[in-house]
Motif scaffolding. Structure first.
Motif, PDB file in Angstrom:
ATOM      1  N   SER A 562       0.836  -1.193   0.000  1.00  0.00           N
ATOM      2  CA  SER A 562       0.000   0.000   0.000  1.00  0.00           C
ATOM      3  C   SER A 562       0.877   1.253   0.000  1.00  0.00           C
ATOM      4  CB  SER A 562      -0.930   0.007   1.221  1.00  0.00           C
ATOM      5  OG  SER A 562      -0.189  -0.103   2.415  1.00  0.00           O
ATOM      6  N   ASN A 563       2.106   1.150   0.561  1.00  0.00           N
ATOM      7  CA  ASN A 563       3.033   2.287   0.544  1.00  0.00           C
ATOM      8  C   ASN A 563       3.430   2.641  -0.882  1.00  0.00           C
ATOM      9  OD1 ASN A 563       3.005   2.333   3.325  1.00  0.00           O
ATOM     10  ND2 ASN A 563       4.844   1.079   3.535  1.00  0.00           N
ATOM     11  N   ARG A 565       1.708   1.979  -3.570  1.00  0.00           N
ATOM     12  CA  ARG A 565       0.532   2.544  -4.241  1.00  0.00           C
ATOM     13  C   ARG A 565       0.294   3.985  -3.798  1.00  0.00           C
ATOM     14  NH1 ARG A 565      -1.139  -2.824  -3.344  1.00  0.00           N
ATOM     15  NH2 ARG A 565      -2.190  -2.311  -1.399  1.00  0.00           N
ATOM     16  N   LYS A 566       0.571   4.250  -2.519  1.00  0.00           N
ATOM     17  CA  LYS A 566       0.384   5.601  -1.982  1.00  0.00           C
ATOM     18  C   LYS A 566       1.297   6.598  -2.663  1.00  0.00           C
ATOM     19  CE  LYS A 566       0.732   8.208   2.362  1.00  0.00           C
ATOM     20  NZ  LYS A 566       1.060   8.134   3.814  1.00  0.00           N
TER      21      LYS A 566
END
Length: 778
Positions: A562-563, A565-566
């Motif tokens: 998710s990092n 993607r962030k």
């Protein structure tokens, strides 16, 4: 096929000789397995992200970076700095090392009148206390070194080692072990050394994969042997069943190795899974043979031929549906998953032919031992089979409470349906390691005390030469992009380095700090001078030779994708505004590839399951020969999938490179027992029984083999829980549960639905004959 079976029974010695001869080369390949878990192994060679990543490495250098780290109350002492120098010297001379950066060989820019010179942080010669204090002042005052090779509090240092490319994972592992051994010898126990970086994680996972590969197959084999013996109660038949699956696994894995495929954290499941799947056909054939011989009084030769001739059709369909379930993985772009699909499907078809040809030949060769054992067993066990008796009673209960079973099914599906909405995708490689693993502990130590260990690479490319990185404004763009991303990723990214940071250091030294900390040159002529003064190695790793592209290197802590993607979502919005139309950007490196893998997994889940479902539905129609029964047959096979995925959602278990296979694997295997159940149910209907009687008799005819194969499959998958890598452990636990839920679906949900809907199959009901009481079948 009947002719081939008759040939195998009549000319069994020739068949056995021919198969044994063909097994020899597969045995050789089986013994020469290789292992590889590099990120490249998870992509096809022509994948655009891998192609770009390789091009990036050709321009800017390798990402194969490991770190040797230690912590002390104060590393700027003569003793500690001497150890750092000696470790650096030893590693620099080590084969396979391209370059090393540490306090021992680092240089910083120092202004001298109208020029700039680079002074070593630690000069040659004796390291006195004065030299140590000077090194402290120099290192902690330069942002390039602080947070990169030394912590801001001066208690932790990092020796960065860039490795050359290695031809094999084994060679890389040996090099890293040698580097660690030599560093430990230099440290002499004075400091506890820690090791981190992608190569260390890769080598550790590779070693664990090799360990698991050696463990899974023999444990699965022994467990299957015990279960089959307990179920068949015949040591001779159990032994022959084991011989059959050993040959199947030798052929399957031997073929995999022959095709040049390595073993990794995903493909390591092929051997134990193939063991479990391949025994299913053997169980049905051996169980039916024993029934024909001991209960119906047929001769040995006749019983062998009749068992194979009777069951080859359902065994073919079960093999095809299982193969389709795995073959659906060819639609994925995650290469190891595709390899599992292809070679497991090939192994399943090998298992089918071995079970209907090789196994009957084995039964004929060992006729005397089997007949003697069967005769003895028949004398000891003349009563009812307790397992069959329990199954018949279960069948009566199910047909008598079909509505209750159907309601239970609906409630469970509703609960698990919500769980499925909570599913997430993740491929955090550090999370693959168990808590307490030394490599994982070292990673966490380094991240807590000095810097992130996951490189995140961003390339900024000038659209035209007028904006290349010989212009100060272009460096300012680099600096602004780096600052904004670091601010956005606070807590996840620990430090950043680019050409802007390097030229800022030179500019500060040249102007004696007049422009302030972090200032960049305003004049293009000054920048050109700085290019001439700069260290060529630093420039090679930060700016492309044509000055059109520049690299920004971030250090991230290991964590969820998710990092990635962030930061990519932020870059798509904010960074695009900063760059305008003059520049374009692209992320690459390990973090970016993991994120790409996540996206590939999402696409793979839909493609593989959708493909498997459609093809298996078509296959089931040929088995059922009735559209209503076909539709009913798919319901209990969706039940284990929804239940398992629901559990994953409820408990926060992510879909990754291993667990992504759950849905397609489950439907491909679970449908096997459904095929056997429906095949016997249709036969009983055609024999004149009504739906209720046909269902109960089906429990008697095939219930025990279904239970046996399900127990074997559950246990074999649960063996994977003894593994060393978390995704394999999760895959084993979930696949084992899925096989249990598949058994529930076949013995509870399927007969309940058939009894409620009553598809027009039974002659007695079609011809209007009143339904009688359920027969006392045992």
């Amino acid at each position: 096929m009947n002719r081939l079976i008759d040939f195998a029974v009549a000319r069994h010695r020739l068949v056995l000789f021919f198969i044994s001869l063909l097994t020899l080369p597969f045995l050789w390949f089986y013994g020469n397995q290789s292992f590889r878990n590099h990120i490249n192994a998870f992509f096809e060679k022509d994948d655009p992200d891998i192609v770009y990543y390789q091009a990036f490495q050709e321009v800017f250098g390798s990402e194969e970076m490991m770190a040797v780290v230690f912590k002390d109350a104060d590393i700027f002492t003569p003793e500690s700095l001497t150890i750092i120098r000696r470790i650096t010297d030893v590693i620099e001379r080590h084969e396979g090392v391209q370059r090393v950066l540490s306090l021992s060989n680092a240089e910083v820019a120092v202004g001298l009148d109208d020029t700039v010179d680079f002074h070593p942080v630690l000069p040659d010669g004796e390291i006195t206390q004065a030299v140590a204090e000077a090194a402290r002042s120099m290192a902690l005052s330069h942002g390039v070194l602080k947070g990169q090779v030394v912590s801001s509090d001066g208690t932790t240092t990092c020796i960065l080692v860039e490795l050359l490319p290695f031809e094999s994972n084994e060679a890389k592992g040996l090099a890293i072990q040698s580097i660690q051994a030599k560093a430990e010898a230099v440290a002499g126990g004075v400091h506890e050394l820690r090791y981190s970086g992608g190569p260390c994680v890769e080598v550790e996972i590779n070693a664990l994969t090799r360990r698991d590969n050696m463990l899974f197959t023999p444990i699965t084999f022994l467990i299957i042997m015990v279960i089959i013996y307990r179920m068949l109660r015949n040591s001779a038949l159990s032994f022959l069943g084991q011989v059959n699956i050993v040959v199947i696994v030798l052929w399957g894995i031997g073929f995999l190795v022959m095709c040049g495929e390595p073993i990794n954290t995903v493909t390591v499941v092929i051997a134990p899974v193939l063991l479990a799947i391949s025994i299913a056909d053997s169980i049905h054939i051996l169980s039916h043979y024993r029934s024909l011989y001991t209960r119906k009084g047929l001769g040995h030769r006749t019983a062998v031929a009749e068992a194979a001739r009777t069951l080859w059709v359902p065994c073919l369909f079960t093999s095809l549906t299982t193969g389709i379930g795995y073959l659906s993985f060819v639609t994925t772009t995650v290469r190891p998953v595709k390899i599992v699909g292809i070679f497991t499907a090939v192994g399943v078809m090998i298992a089918f032919f071995m079970s209907v040809l090789f196994l009957p030949a084995l039964l004929m060769l060992f006729q005397k031992a089997i007949v003697k054992k069967n005769t003895a067993d028949n004398g000891r066990h003349t009563g009812k089979d307790p397992v069959v008796d329990v199954l018949v009673r279960l069948g009566r209960w199910v047909v008598g409470h079909s509505g209750v079973v159907a309601l239970f099914f609906l409630v469970v599906m509703a609960v698990m349906g919500y769980g499925m909405t909570q599913l997430r995708f993740d491929t955090d490689f550090a999370a693959y390691l168990k808590d307490g693993n030394p490599v994982k502990e070292d990673l966490r130590f380094v991240e807590r005390h000095i810097r992130g260990t996951v490189p995140v690479e961003m390339v900024i490319e000038a659209v035209n030469p007028e904006k290349d990185f010989s212009h100060p404004d272009s460096l300012k763009v680099l600096d602004q992009v780096a600052d904004e991303i670091m601010a956005h990723m606070t807590g996840h990214y620990t430090n950043v380095f680019s050409a802007a940071d390097y030229f800022s250091e030179i500019h500060e030294a040249f102007t004696h700090g007049e422009g302030g900390k972090g200032a960049l040159p305003e004049s293009r002529l000054d920048l050109q001078d700085y290019y001439e003064l700069a260290d060529a190695e630093v420039l090679e790793r930060t700016i492309s030779p044509d000055l059109q592209s520049a690299r920004i290197s971030f250090a991230s802590v290991f964590g969820a994708n998710s990092n990635a993607r962030k930061v990519q979502a932020f870059a798509k919005d904010r960074v695009a505004q900063i760059l305008g139309g003059d520049y374009r950007f692209r992320f690459t490196g390990l973090s970016s590839l993991y994120n790409t893998m996540d996206n590939n997994l999402k696409i793979s889940q839909v493609r593989s399951f959708g493909t498997a479902f459609v093809l298996i539905f078509v296959m089931m129609f040929f088995v059922c020969k009735n559209p209503i029964l076909t539709a009913l047959s798919m319901v209990p096979n969706l039940f284990p999938i929804c239940t398992t995925l629901g559990i994953m959602g409820w408990f926060g278990i992510p879909l990754d490179t291993s667990t992504i296979m759950i849905a397609s694997v489950t439907i491909g295997i679970a449908v096997d027992d459904t095929i056997h159940f429906i095949t016997w149910f249709r036969r009983n209907c055609e024999a004149g029984l009504c739906t209720r009687e046909a269902l109960v008799k089906t429990f008697s005819d095939t219930g025990k083999p279904i239970v046996m194969t399900s127990v074997v499959l559950c246990t074999a998958y649960f063996v994977l829980m003894t593994g060393s890598v978390k995704p394999i452990i999760a895959f084993g636990a979930l696949a084992g549960l899925a096989m249990f839920f598949a058994l529930v679906g076949d013995l509870l949900i399927l007969p309940a639905l058939i009894n409620l809907v009553k598809p027009a199959l039974c002659k007695a009901e079609v011809e209007g004959v009143p339904e009688g009481e359920v027969s006392n079948i045992s």
